[in-house]
Design a protein around this motif. Structure first.
Motif, short mmCIF file in Angstrom:
data_model
loop_
_atom_site.label_atom_id
_atom_site.label_comp_id
_atom_site.label_asym_id
_atom_site.label_seq_id
_atom_site.Cartn_x
_atom_site.Cartn_y
_atom_site.Cartn_z
N ALA A 223 0.82 -1.21 0.00
CA ALA A 223 0.00 0.00 0.00
C ALA A 223 0.86 1.26 0.00
O ALA A 223 0.55 2.23 -0.71
N ILE A 224 1.93 1.26 0.77
CA ILE A 224 2.81 2.43 0.81
C ILE A 224 3.51 2.62 -0.53
O ILE A 224 3.60 3.75 -1.05
N LEU B 19 2.94 5.82 -3.10
CA LEU B 19 4.04 6.64 -3.61
C LEU B 19 3.97 6.74 -5.13
O LEU B 19 4.08 7.84 -5.70
N ILE B 20 3.76 5.60 -5.79
CA ILE B 20 3.69 5.60 -7.25
C ILE B 20 2.50 6.44 -7.74
O ILE B 20 2.65 7.28 -8.64
N PHE B 21 1.33 6.23 -7.14
CA PHE B 21 0.16 6.99 -7.57
C PHE B 21 0.30 8.48 -7.28
O PHE B 21 -0.13 9.32 -8.08
N SER B 22 0.91 8.82 -6.16
CA SER B 22 1.07 10.24 -5.85
C SER B 22 2.04 10.91 -6.82
O SER B 22 1.83 12.05 -7.22
N LEU B 23 3.09 10.18 -7.21
CA LEU B 23 4.01 10.74 -8.21
C LEU B 23 3.33 10.89 -9.57
O LEU B 23 3.56 11.89 -10.27
N LEU B 24 2.52 9.91 -9.93
CA LEU B 24 1.78 10.02 -11.19
C LEU B 24 0.82 11.21 -11.18
O LEU B 24 0.70 11.94 -12.17
N LEU B 25 0.15 11.41 -10.06
CA LEU B 25 -0.79 12.52 -9.95
C LEU B 25 -0.06 13.86 -9.96
O LEU B 25 -0.57 14.85 -10.50
N ARG B 26 1.10 13.89 -9.37
CA ARG B 26 1.85 15.15 -9.27
C ARG B 26 2.49 15.56 -10.59
O ARG B 26 2.46 16.72 -10.97
N PHE B 27 3.08 14.58 -11.30
CA PHE B 27 3.89 14.92 -12.46
C PHE B 27 3.24 14.61 -13.80
O PHE B 27 3.89 14.73 -14.84
N THR B 28 1.99 14.20 -13.81
CA THR B 28 1.27 14.01 -15.06
C THR B 28 -0.05 14.76 -14.99
O THR B 28 -0.39 15.35 -13.97
N SER B 29 -0.79 14.68 -16.06
CA SER B 29 -2.09 15.37 -16.09
C SER B 29 -3.22 14.46 -15.59
O SER B 29 -4.39 14.81 -15.74
N LEU B 30 -2.89 13.31 -15.04
CA LEU B 30 -3.91 12.41 -14.52
C LEU B 30 -4.62 13.04 -13.33
O LEU B 30 -4.04 13.82 -12.59
N LEU C 22 -10.12 3.43 -10.43
CA LEU C 22 -10.28 2.00 -10.68
C LEU C 22 -8.96 1.26 -10.43
O LEU C 22 -8.94 0.19 -9.82
N PHE C 23 -7.85 1.85 -10.88
CA PHE C 23 -6.54 1.23 -10.67
C PHE C 23 -6.18 1.17 -9.19
O PHE C 23 -5.60 0.20 -8.73
N ILE C 24 -6.54 2.20 -8.47
CA ILE C 24 -6.30 2.22 -7.02
C ILE C 24 -7.08 1.11 -6.34
O ILE C 24 -6.55 0.40 -5.47
N THR C 25 -8.32 0.91 -6.74
CA THR C 25 -9.15 -0.16 -6.17
C THR C 25 -8.56 -1.53 -6.50
O THR C 25 -8.49 -2.41 -5.64
#
Length: 130
Positions: A22-23, A27-38, A45-48
């Motif tokens: 989970a950690i 980290l991966i999802f937060s980096l994706l959210l920060r540095f991309t337009s996602l 859905l991917f988080i679930t």
């Protein structure tokens, strides 16, 4: 007494595995959210999916380590994870769980149980005790 210690260690091992996954995923999802337009809604859905996968793997690890009673080890792992999350949410964030969260966590526990049964069976445990 020794068996209870072994089973408790397996449940703790599975729960720690869930939190490590989970950690790392956070980290991966937060980096994706920060540095991309996602956006958060676009990857929900991917988080679930990753959440369910983490619970399955945690149950699998606890069942594989315990080598017996996979449904109980996986279920206990899922329950311990749920207990930690709800305690953190209630005590740390002063928020009660919603009915949607209760449904998700019920499914998480069932998923961890399935992982525990599979973990025992693939580790060469006693199939009569699953």
């Amino acid at each position: 007494m020794i068996e209870a210690k072994k089973l408790g260690g397996a449940v703790l091992f599975g729960t720690v595995t869930i939190f490590v996954i989970a950690i790392a995923a956070s980290l991966i999802f937060s980096l994706l959210l920060r540095f991309t337009s996602l956006t958060e809604s676009s990857i929900s859905l991917f988080i679930t999916i990753v959440s369910f996968l983490a619970l399955f793997i945690g149950g699998f690890m606890s069942g594989g380590k315990g080598k017996t009673k996979g449904w109980m080890l996986g279920g206990s792992t899922g329950i311990l994870y749920t207990l930690f999350v709800f305690l953190f949410q209630y005590l740390g964030l002063d928020s009660s769980p919603s009915s949607e969260q209760l449904i998700y966590h019920g499914c998480y526990i069932l998923t961890a149980m399935m992982g525990g049964v599979l973990g025992v069976n693939l580790s060469g445990g006693n199939p009569q005790e699953n």
